[in-house]
Design a protein around this motif. Structure first.
Motif, mmCIF file in Angstrom:
data_model
loop_
_atom_site.group_PDB
_atom_site.id
_atom_site.type_symbol
_atom_site.label_atom_id
_atom_site.label_comp_id
_atom_site.label_asym_id
_atom_site.label_seq_id
_atom_site.Cartn_x
_atom_site.Cartn_y
_atom_site.Cartn_z
ATOM 1 N N LYS A 257 0.826 -1.196 0.000
ATOM 2 C CA LYS A 257 0.000 0.000 0.000
ATOM 3 C C LYS A 257 0.870 1.260 0.000
ATOM 4 C CE LYS A 257 -4.093 -1.978 2.201
ATOM 5 N NZ LYS A 257 -5.088 -1.825 3.293
ATOM 6 N N PRO A 261 -4.810 7.407 -0.149
ATOM 7 C CA PRO A 261 -6.012 6.595 0.134
ATOM 8 C C PRO A 261 -6.716 6.109 -1.129
ATOM 9 C CG PRO A 261 -5.964 8.567 1.503
ATOM 10 C CD PRO A 261 -4.886 8.732 0.484
ATOM 11 N N ALA A 262 -6.764 6.955 -2.157
ATOM 12 C CA ALA A 262 -7.416 6.542 -3.404
ATOM 13 C C ALA A 262 -6.667 5.387 -4.051
ATOM 14 C CB ALA A 262 -7.502 7.724 -4.361
ATOM 15 N N ASN A 264 -4.815 3.204 -2.470
ATOM 16 C CA ASN A 264 -5.022 2.020 -1.624
ATOM 17 C C ASN A 264 -6.374 1.373 -1.898
ATOM 18 O OD1 ASN A 264 -2.556 2.433 -0.416
ATOM 19 N ND2 ASN A 264 -3.400 3.640 1.281
ATOM 20 N N ALA A 265 -7.398 2.195 -2.168
ATOM 21 C CA ALA A 265 -8.706 1.638 -2.497
ATOM 22 C C ALA A 265 -8.640 0.851 -3.798
ATOM 23 C CB ALA A 265 -9.727 2.761 -2.605
ATOM 24 N N TYR A 266 -7.875 1.336 -4.761
ATOM 25 C CA TYR A 266 -7.720 0.623 -6.032
ATOM 26 C C TYR A 266 -6.943 -0.680 -5.832
ATOM 27 C CZ TYR A 266 -6.083 -0.444 -10.731
ATOM 28 O OH TYR A 266 -5.800 -1.086 -11.902
ATOM 29 N N GLU A 268 -6.866 -2.519 -3.155
ATOM 30 C CA GLU A 268 -7.756 -3.497 -2.512
ATOM 31 C C GLU A 268 -8.709 -4.144 -3.516
ATOM 32 O OE1 GLU A 268 -9.693 -1.469 0.618
ATOM 33 O OE2 GLU A 268 -7.905 -1.287 1.886
ATOM 34 N N LYS A 269 -9.156 -3.380 -4.506
ATOM 35 C CA LYS A 269 -10.031 -3.940 -5.540
ATOM 36 C C LYS A 269 -9.263 -4.919 -6.417
ATOM 37 C CE LYS A 269 -13.213 -0.023 -5.872
ATOM 38 N NZ LYS A 269 -13.775 1.029 -6.763
#
Length: 270
Positions: A257, A261-262, A264-266, A268-269
């Motif tokens: 990571k 934050p954006a 990290n969200a990608y 995780e997907k």
């Protein structure tokens, strides 16, 4: 005197002011130069921004082409590993069959000798023949093969194998020579099946374990007990090894990571 003092004091004050002004100018110039260096250094960090925009414009096409190349290389690697593993398995089978053939020839001689040892103590005719052959040999006469109990027994035993289909003979470790050879051959056949073929017991065990993981139209192997799961993995590896199949190693590593934050969200997907 007063004029002289006034003149000297005036010169001292003027020198001090000029010196202070010069030092202030030097300090200002140094600050300006340091500020310019900091600005240039900051601008250098953004020197490749235009290239980044260009790279992002072709990111999708580059990624798709590289993924296609990666898939092709992965398929070629899997094909090479499968071919190599299958070739090694075929070589192992050929080596086993060759060793079984040479062992069978040696076995015929050993079993013929073993059958003679088993038969001689209980066969009166064979004992009499051996005694007569010994007397004939002591007298200096020629002992023919038909008169020698050992030679005649081996000759009879070898002739008994001619034209015999050992696959149809019931094996017996203490029977006639064909039965003894058939027993040994059947044991080798069983060893071959156990080593290079999937046995009925293994297939039945796999079905039994798989039935325990049945979940609707599919399977949920997480339902298996740890012992059952380990046994299923062992059978899976054993069966693949017997048929010469290589399990591709496609283990993936987690993406680290970032501080965004954006991003990290990608991640995780993905």
């Amino acid at each position: 005197w007063c004029y002289t003092m006034w003149t000297g004091l005036n010169r001292w004050i003027a020198g001090t002011c000029r010196r202070n002004e010069f030092m202030a100018a030097q300090k200002t110039a140094q600050g300006v130069m340091e500020g310019e260096d900091a600005i240039v250094s900051s601008m250098r960090r953004f020197a490749n921004d235009a290239k980044c925009v260009e790279y992002l414009g072709t990111f999708k096409e580059d990624t798709e082409s590289k993924i296609a190349t990666y898939r092709s290389a992965l398929a070629q690697q899997m094909k090479s590993e499968l071919t190599e593993r299958a070739l090694k398995q075929l070589q192992a089978i050929a080596s086993f069959e060759a060793s079984m053939g040479s062992a069978m020839q040696e076995l015929v001689v050993k079993e013929a000798a073993a059958s003679f040892k088993d038969k001689f103590p209980t066969d009166k005719a064979l004992q009499d023949k051996a005694f007569a052959s010994a007397l004939k040999s002591l007298s200096g006469a020629e002992v023919k093969a038909a008169d020698c109990p050992v030679a005649s027994h081996f000759d009879t035993a070898f002739k008994s194998l001619q034209g015999v289909d050992l696959s149809t003979v019931k094996g017996n470790s203490s029977g006639t020579l064909p039965e003894r050879v058939a027993y040994a051959q059947q044991a080798k056949d069983a060893e071959f099946k156990q080593t290079f073929m999937v046995t009925a017991a293994e297939a039945s065990e796999v079905k039994k374990l798989a039935s325990q993981a049945k979940a609707g139209d599919g399977y949920d192997f997480s339902k298996l007990a740890p012992e059952a799961a380990d046994r299923l993995d062992s059978l899976y590896a054993s069966i693949n090894g017997k048929v010469g199949f290589v399990i591709p190693d496609l283990t993936t590593k987690p993406i680290p990571k970032t501080s965004d934050p954006a991003a990290n969200a990608y991640i995780e997907k993905v």
